[in-house]
Every structure is written in C-alpha cells, then in structure tokens.
Design a protein around this motif. Structure first.
Motif, PDB file in Angstrom:
ATOM      1  N   ALA A 290       0.871  -1.320  -0.062  1.00  0.00           N
ATOM      2  CA  ALA A 290      -0.100  -0.064   0.050  1.00  0.00           C
ATOM      3  C   ALA A 290       0.914   1.231  -0.182  1.00  0.00           C
ATOM      4  CB  ALA A 290      -0.969   0.045   1.381  1.00  0.00           C
ATOM      5  N   CYS A 291       2.323   1.121   0.303  1.00  0.00           N
ATOM      6  CA  CYS A 291       3.051   2.367   0.634  1.00  0.00           C
ATOM      7  C   CYS A 291       3.057   3.314  -0.815  1.00  0.00           C
ATOM      8  CB  CYS A 291       4.238   1.690   0.781  1.00  0.00           C
ATOM      9  SG  CYS A 291       5.720   2.850   0.815  1.00  0.00           S
ATOM     10  N   ILE A 292       2.975   4.330  -0.728  1.00  0.00           N
ATOM     11  CA  ILE A 292       3.205   5.561  -1.790  1.00  0.00           C
ATOM     12  C   ILE A 292       4.584   5.868  -1.881  1.00  0.00           C
ATOM     13  CG2 ILE A 292       0.886   5.911  -1.817  1.00  0.00           C
ATOM     14  CD1 ILE A 292       1.362   8.656  -0.292  1.00  0.00           C
ATOM     15  N   GLY A 293       5.550   5.488  -0.958  1.00  0.00           N
ATOM     16  CA  GLY A 293       6.807   6.226  -1.076  1.00  0.00           C
ATOM     17  C   GLY A 293       7.067   7.518  -0.510  1.00  0.00           C
ATOM     18  N   CYS A 294       6.224   8.140   0.122  1.00  0.00           N
ATOM     19  CA  CYS A 294       6.190   9.611   0.650  1.00  0.00           C
ATOM     20  C   CYS A 294       7.385   9.657   1.759  1.00  0.00           C
ATOM     21  CB  CYS A 294       4.861   9.846   1.326  1.00  0.00           C
ATOM     22  SG  CYS A 294       4.553   9.253   2.932  1.00  0.00           S
ATOM     23  N   ARG A 295       7.943   8.713   2.342  1.00  0.00           N
ATOM     24  CA  ARG A 295       9.025   8.716   3.339  1.00  0.00           C
ATOM     25  C   ARG A 295       8.387   9.381   4.725  1.00  0.00           C
ATOM     26  NH1 ARG A 295      11.659  10.431  -1.390  1.00  0.00           N
ATOM     27  NH2 ARG A 295      13.478   8.747  -2.035  1.00  0.00           N
ATOM     28  N   GLY A 296       7.161   9.578   4.848  1.00  0.00           N
ATOM     29  CA  GLY A 296       6.442  10.192   6.076  1.00  0.00           C
ATOM     30  C   GLY A 296       7.018   9.353   7.418  1.00  0.00           C
ATOM     31  N   CYS A 297       7.084   8.044   7.180  1.00  0.00           N
ATOM     32  CA  CYS A 297       7.433   7.379   8.370  1.00  0.00           C
ATOM     33  C   CYS A 297       9.069   7.499   8.755  1.00  0.00           C
ATOM     34  CB  CYS A 297       7.535   5.591   7.947  1.00  0.00           C
ATOM     35  SG  CYS A 297       8.126   5.359   6.297  1.00  0.00           S
ATOM     36  N   MET A 298       9.930   8.105   8.083  1.00  0.00           N
ATOM     37  CA  MET A 298      11.118   8.441   8.197  1.00  0.00           C
ATOM     38  C   MET A 298      11.171   9.814   9.224  1.00  0.00           C
ATOM     39  SD  MET A 298      14.029   8.693   5.492  1.00  0.00           S
ATOM     40  CE  MET A 298      15.714   8.796   5.772  1.00  0.00           C
ATOM     41  N   LYS A 299      10.209  10.523   9.040  1.00  0.00           N
ATOM     42  CA  LYS A 299      10.197  12.071   9.518  1.00  0.00           C
ATOM     43  C   LYS A 299      10.630  11.973  11.394  1.00  0.00           C
ATOM     44  CE  LYS A 299       6.335  14.467   9.535  1.00  0.00           C
ATOM     45  NZ  LYS A 299       5.975  14.988  10.829  1.00  0.00           N
ATOM     46  N   LEU A 345      -1.000   5.958   5.191  1.00  0.00           N
ATOM     47  CA  LEU A 345      -1.835   4.671   4.897  1.00  0.00           C
ATOM     48  C   LEU A 345      -1.856   3.945   6.033  1.00  0.00           C
ATOM     49  CD1 LEU A 345      -2.875   4.320   2.181  1.00  0.00           C
ATOM     50  CD2 LEU A 345      -0.838   5.564   1.859  1.00  0.00           C
ATOM     51  N   ASP A 346      -1.581   4.488   7.335  1.00  0.00           N
ATOM     52  CA  ASP A 346      -1.379   3.793   8.487  1.00  0.00           C
ATOM     53  C   ASP A 346      -1.105   2.251   8.671  1.00  0.00           C
ATOM     54  OD1 ASP A 346      -2.319   3.433  11.229  1.00  0.00           O
ATOM     55  OD2 ASP A 346      -4.106   2.819  10.713  1.00  0.00           O
ATOM     56  N   ILE A 347       0.186   2.233   7.824  1.00  0.00           N
ATOM     57  CA  ILE A 347       0.856   0.924   7.636  1.00  0.00           C
ATOM     58  C   ILE A 347       1.491   0.641   9.090  1.00  0.00           C
ATOM     59  CG2 ILE A 347       2.510  -0.450   6.389  1.00  0.00           C
ATOM     60  CD1 ILE A 347       1.942   1.400   4.067  1.00  0.00           C
ATOM     61  N   ASP A 348       1.157  -0.581   9.409  1.00  0.00           N
ATOM     62  CA  ASP A 348       1.746  -0.719  10.855  1.00  0.00           C
ATOM     63  C   ASP A 348       3.286  -1.524  10.778  1.00  0.00           C
ATOM     64  OD1 ASP A 348       2.182  -1.415  13.559  1.00  0.00           O
ATOM     65  OD2 ASP A 348       0.290  -2.253  13.904  1.00  0.00           O
ATOM     66  N   ILE A 349       4.198  -0.734  10.638  1.00  0.00           N
ATOM     67  CA  ILE A 349       5.528  -1.125  10.306  1.00  0.00           C
ATOM     68  C   ILE A 349       5.970  -1.952  11.585  1.00  0.00           C
ATOM     69  CG2 ILE A 349       7.986  -0.528   9.699  1.00  0.00           C
ATOM     70  CD1 ILE A 349       6.417   1.707   7.814  1.00  0.00           C
ATOM     71  N   PRO A 350       5.764  -1.096  12.665  1.00  0.00           N
ATOM     72  CA  PRO A 350       6.397  -1.935  13.828  1.00  0.00           C
ATOM     73  C   PRO A 350       5.939  -3.176  14.292  1.00  0.00           C
ATOM     74  CG  PRO A 350       5.801   0.178  14.419  1.00  0.00           C
ATOM     75  CD  PRO A 350       5.231   0.153  12.836  1.00  0.00           C
ATOM     76  N   ASP A 351       4.536  -3.235  13.955  1.00  0.00           N
ATOM     77  CA  ASP A 351       4.052  -4.679  14.369  1.00  0.00           C
ATOM     78  C   ASP A 351       4.605  -5.818  13.287  1.00  0.00           C
ATOM     79  OD1 ASP A 351       2.104  -6.049  16.066  1.00  0.00           O
ATOM     80  OD2 ASP A 351       0.928  -6.392  14.198  1.00  0.00           O
ATOM     81  N   MET A 352       5.009  -5.448  11.929  1.00  0.00           N
ATOM     82  CA  MET A 352       5.575  -6.371  11.072  1.00  0.00           C
ATOM     83  C   MET A 352       6.994  -6.682  11.621  1.00  0.00           C
ATOM     84  SD  MET A 352       4.224  -5.182   7.284  1.00  0.00           S
ATOM     85  CE  MET A 352       3.297  -3.955   6.996  1.00  0.00           C
ATOM     86  N   ILE A 353       7.577  -5.729  12.010  1.00  0.00           N
ATOM     87  CA  ILE A 353       9.041  -5.944  12.408  1.00  0.00           C
ATOM     88  C   ILE A 353       9.024  -6.765  13.676  1.00  0.00           C
ATOM     89  CG2 ILE A 353      11.069  -4.484  13.757  1.00  0.00           C
ATOM     90  CD1 ILE A 353      10.655  -2.542  11.986  1.00  0.00           C
ATOM     91  N   LEU A 354       8.095  -6.611  14.627  1.00  0.00           N
ATOM     92  CA  LEU A 354       7.982  -7.605  15.617  1.00  0.00           C
ATOM     93  C   LEU A 354       7.848  -9.033  15.197  1.00  0.00           C
ATOM     94  CD1 LEU A 354       5.777  -6.125  18.730  1.00  0.00           C
ATOM     95  CD2 LEU A 354       8.374  -6.639  18.665  1.00  0.00           C
TER      96      LEU A 354
END
Ligand code: SF4
Ligand code: SF4
Length: 437
Positions: A290-299, A345-354
C-alpha cells in the motif's frame, strides 16, 4: 506518445492560498484531509489487489505505442542488466525515487557505473524558488495537496530542446511515482526542477516503475503522486539535512550539449520491476504494497539514519529489504510507533517488525549477537565457574575485536565482571551473618 505529467510545489499557488487564508477568503479545498486519506486507501488497496491485472492491461496498452519500449524485470539485477544494455557505459543521472536509489543503483554501482545524484543541484540553499516556498507559513496537508502545479507536456519541452540544442551524453534514469494501467499516463513529482532538467537534456531516458505503483487510471495516478508529495515534503527536507552534498559531486549542469538531435534517443524505455513485490501479495507483509513512497515514516523515526550505511533507508524500506533478504536483522527498531502515526496509509510497520523478529527467533535465524545475549545465562553459568579466566578474556583486545566483528558487540562496551560468589549465596551468607549478630 503516452502522457507524461510532472508535478511540483508552486510558491505562487502556496502564496495565494496563504494570503486567502489570512484574509479569511479561503474556500474549502476540493479534498479535505479525511477525503484524501479515504481515496488514497482505495487507490492503494486496488493497486495491491489487482497488481497482475493492472500490469497486463498496461502492457496491452503500451504494445500500441512504438515510441515506448517496455521490459519486465523480475529482479533488480535483471533491471540493472537491461539498463546497462541501453546505457552503454555512459554516466547515469537519477532522481530520488526509492526504486531507483535503493533497489537499482546498488546493482549498477557493482559495475562501476558513474551515478549522478541530481538532488544536490536541486537543493542549493541559495535557490530563490526553494527559499520562497519555505519562507511561506506551513499549510495544512489538504492545502499543500491542492497547491501543486502540473506540467502536462514535458515531452514537448524535450522535443523543442533537443531540436534546438541536441542533448548531453548521459542517460536519465527516473523512478515513477505512478503509472495508469488504462492509458499509460506517467506521473512524476519533482521538488524544484531536477527531473525536468534530466528529461529535457538526457541522451536516453529510462523510466522504472515498481509493479505496485501501477494504478487503475490517470486520475488515480495524479492523486497518488500528489499524496506522495504532500505527505513526504517535510520528511524529505529532514533527510536532506542528513545527506550533505559530497564535494566535489557530479552534476549534469556543467555538461555540454555535445550530442546531435539525430543521435539523441527519441523513444523512451520503461522497466516494470517486480523484485519481490508479487511475493508480498499473499504474505504477512502485504500491507507494504500500500506504500506510496512518501517517506513520512522516516520523519520522526529516531533511528532511521542507522538502518543502512547510506543513512537513506526509511522504516518501510528497512522491513521490506529484510523480507527480501538484503539484511540480516531488524534489531535497530525501538518500537516507538511514530512511523505508523506519520503514515498516511496507517501501515503498521512496527508490528511487522515484531512478527519478523519472532519468526526469526522461532526459526533459529537470529544473528550471533542475539543468540549470545538472549541466552546470557549459559555464558554466565560457565563464566562464574572460572571468573578469573572469563574476566581476563573479556578484557582482552583481540577477543573484543573478534566480538565486534562477528557478534556486533561494540569494542567500547565494558563487560560486567563475573564473580564466583552468586547473588543467592551472597545473600544467604549475609542473612546468616546478620542472624548471628
Ligand atoms: S517503531 Fe521502529 S521503525 Fe518505527 S519510528 Fe519507531 S524506531 Fe523507527
Ligand atoms: S510506509 Fe507510509 S509513510 Fe512510509 S513511505 Fe510508505 S506510505 Fe509513506
């Protein structure tokens, strides 16, 4: 020719929106934030679910265009091989897209090709356009979203420029933000002009698009690209601060127009890249599509600059490349969850990492350091039997060097000293002594 749309932030549009707001004349923007998020979720859900169908529709559409040469690449290595064939040893100028920088450039660098990162030209601190845009007060996301300027015909600018000046002897390698399956419309976002310059001046043009960025139609392609830009703007500026311009750096600005119009490639090449995307579809990690590549998660990620030596990976790339097998562990993440909070997109990256860490633990795939430190009681059991030897070894520089090399335990880290006397025994002795007193 297929349509190519180039979007960029416009200080004129921003100034207009800011002054209207100040004067109380601001009309509600065409899309509110809630509407933007809802529509974006639909577009991305559709692109992820119908990835194969959209790919087939796009290939059928492009088969009618003789000026676009399309190639499917299953892996980044295949894409790089195709790029090398087209490029034929020239320098390659790239935009900042993740698919190009993080997936393909590492492959190209193995062949010692010279890569020109055009962002250093774009973000000169003295650039008046950039300065004006930044000096204006920040707008809400919905206003930013509606304040872009769209250049509809960069192909005409290229044609005119080539007819007049010819081209420069480099290949432009540009990652796309979206492409429409229905009619092949290509959509790109630039911050201040680097993509326009590459597109106009390159001898050859190669576009790369990840399969997940093929959307249903051109309306969706534009919407997705605008969203990517609106949600990623601040993250991008922060990332720029991390990556200072190398000195000296390659630039297309000073290259001469030494290729005649007749020797300039008129057709464009398009590479559609899978590189593990299809495998995500039915996996635990499918939300990454679903990621659009905005890099918001990096901010606001406190540790993203440590994810990779380049410092360029964002949290989504960190987990994606782990899933692809490009790095061995996910131990840098602190599980603070700010990446998810900043993701449109509310992608739950931390949960995937866990989950990925838990899987690694279950399958015995933990790196040596984790195996050693998570079973520390075994080390302690043996070390307390012979504390003198254990403490001598743990202070030995050769052993510490080996520990850093093979187990990733910093040489600066002081190990605790082992004692023969256990805590239990010490406590018992003390109790007995106090009882006697
Ligand atoms: S949860 Fe992990 S990846 Fe996400 S922001 Fe925090 S440290 Fe970074
Ligand atoms: S995971 Fe979310 S915030 Fe990060 S790049 Fe993708 S869409 Fe943007």
């Amino acid at each position: 020719m297929i349509d190519i749309l180039l979007m960029e932030p416009s200080s004129i549009n921003k100034r207009r929106r800011v002054s209207n707001k100040l004067m109380g004349h601001d009309h509600a923007p065409p899309f509110s934030l809630a509407q933007i998020l809802a529509k974006l979720k639909n577009i991305r859900g559709d692109a992820a679910e119908y990835m194969d169908e959209h790919y087939k529709t796009l290939m059928m559409k492009l088969s009618t265009h003789t000026d676009v040469k399309v190639v499917y690449a299953d892996s980044a290595a295949q894409a790089a091989a195709e790029i090398k064939r087209i490029n034929n040893g020239r320098q390659i100028a790239v935009n900042k897209s993740s698919v190009v920088n993080n997936e393909i450039v590492p492959e190209l660098l193995q062949s010692n090709l010279r890569i020109i990162e055009t962002y250093y030209d774009e973000f000169k601190p003295s650039d008046p356009k950039l300065n004006e845009y930044l000096r204006l007060p920040d707008l809400e996301i919905d206003s930013v979203f509606n304040a872009f300027q769209i250049t509809t015909h960069p192909d005409i600018s290229r044609k005119n420029s080539v007819a007049q000046n010819g081209s420069k002897d480099f290949t432009g390698l540009l990652g796309l933000n979206a492409i429409s399956a229905k009619d092949g419309t290509i959509s790109l976002f630039q911050h201040m002009g680097n993509i326009g310059a590459i597109y106009e001046q390159a001898r050859k043009i190669i576009f790369v698009v990840g399969m997940d960025k093929i959307v249903r139609n051109s309306e969706d392609a534009i919407f997705q690209t605008k969203s990517m830009a609106a949600f990623g703007w601040q993250a991008l500026l922060k990332a720029q601060k991390f990556h200072n311009e190398p000195t000296p750096h390659l630039s297309i600005k000073d290259m001469p127009f030494n290729i005649s119009p007749a020797d300039t490639d008129q057709e464009i090449h398009l590479i559609v890249l899978n590189n593990g995307r299809k495998n995500l579809q039915n996996s635990r990690y499918k939300d990454l599509l679903a990621c659009i590549g905005c890099r918001g998660c990096m901010k606001d990620c406190p540790v993203s600059s440590f994810f990779h030596v380049s410092g360029k990976w964002n949290p989504k790339e960190y987990i994606s490349y782990y899933v692809q097998g490009r790095h061995p562990s996910l131990d840098i993440c602190l599980q603070c969850k700010t990446c998810q909070m900043n993701c449109p997109l509310d992608i739950d990256i931390p949960d995937m990492i866990l989950d990925a860490r838990a899987d690694a633990m279950k399958n015995g795939k933990l790196p040596l350091m984790h195996n050693l430190l998570s079973n520390f009681e075994n080390i302690a059991k043996w070390s307390t039997k012979t504390p003198y030897i254990a403490n001598t070894l743990s202070k030995n520089n050769l052993i510490r060097n080996l520990g850093e090399t093979f187990a990733n335990v910093s040489i600066k880290r002081k190990m605790p000293e082992f004692q023969k006397l256990t805590f239990e025994k010490w406590f018992e002795n003390r109790k007995n002594k106090e009882g006697r007193n």
